[in-house]
Scaffold this motif. Sequence first.
Motif, PDB file in Angstrom:
ATOM      1  N   ARG A  63       0.840  -1.205   0.000  1.00  0.00           N
ATOM      2  CA  ARG A  63       0.000   0.000   0.000  1.00  0.00           C
ATOM      3  C   ARG A  63       0.875   1.255   0.000  1.00  0.00           C
ATOM      4  O   ARG A  63       0.619   2.203  -0.743  1.00  0.00           O
ATOM      5  CB  ARG A  63      -0.929   0.012   1.219  1.00  0.00           C
ATOM      6  CG  ARG A  63      -2.196  -0.813   1.049  1.00  0.00           C
ATOM      7  CD  ARG A  63      -3.183  -0.571   2.189  1.00  0.00           C
ATOM      8  NE  ARG A  63      -2.671  -0.991   3.482  1.00  0.00           N
ATOM      9  CZ  ARG A  63      -2.749  -2.238   3.964  1.00  0.00           C
ATOM     10  NH1 ARG A  63      -3.335  -3.184   3.249  1.00  0.00           N
ATOM     11  NH2 ARG A  63      -2.266  -2.526   5.153  1.00  0.00           N
TER      12      ARG A  63
ATOM     13  N   GLN B  54       1.109   4.121  -2.935  1.00  0.00           N
ATOM     14  CA  GLN B  54       0.955   5.554  -2.668  1.00  0.00           C
ATOM     15  C   GLN B  54       2.153   6.330  -3.202  1.00  0.00           C
ATOM     16  O   GLN B  54       1.994   7.387  -3.816  1.00  0.00           O
ATOM     17  CB  GLN B  54       0.814   5.806  -1.163  1.00  0.00           C
ATOM     18  CG  GLN B  54      -0.499   5.357  -0.590  1.00  0.00           C
ATOM     19  CD  GLN B  54      -0.520   5.450   0.932  1.00  0.00           C
ATOM     20  OE1 GLN B  54       0.477   5.747   1.572  1.00  0.00           O
ATOM     21  NE2 GLN B  54      -1.679   5.172   1.512  1.00  0.00           N
TER      22      GLN B  54
ATOM     23  N   GLU C 153       1.950   6.581  -6.942  1.00  0.00           N
ATOM     24  CA  GLU C 153       0.933   7.548  -7.362  1.00  0.00           C
ATOM     25  C   GLU C 153       1.470   8.972  -7.220  1.00  0.00           C
ATOM     26  O   GLU C 153       1.303   9.800  -8.112  1.00  0.00           O
ATOM     27  CB  GLU C 153      -0.343   7.366  -6.532  1.00  0.00           C
ATOM     28  CG  GLU C 153      -1.440   8.358  -6.881  1.00  0.00           C
ATOM     29  CD  GLU C 153      -1.960   8.236  -8.299  1.00  0.00           C
ATOM     30  OE1 GLU C 153      -2.497   9.235  -8.811  1.00  0.00           O
ATOM     31  OE2 GLU C 153      -1.827   7.159  -8.923  1.00  0.00           O
TER      32      GLU C 153
END
Length: 86
Positions: free
Chosen positions: A37, A41, A44
């Motif tokens: 995760r 992130q 992104e």
Amino acid sequence: MRTLTISLTPHQAARMQDAVDSGGYASNSEIVRDALRLWEQREEIRHLEIARLKRAYDEGIASGEGREVDADILLAELKAEKRSRG
């Protein structure tokens, strides 16, 4: 869920075990999911930053020809501008 086999250094494996033993995570799988995760992130954010830089580059190109600037003169102009603003 899909099961994967991963290779870790002894240090990484020990850190994971410590995290589980201390109660920070319920399992090694939970640690890996959390790490993924965080990686997603970061990816992104990296993609957004690249897009921002591309836009800034395009704006710079669209703003016209550049000009040669003497660093000392530019610094003096910026200082004068700052003084005029207060």
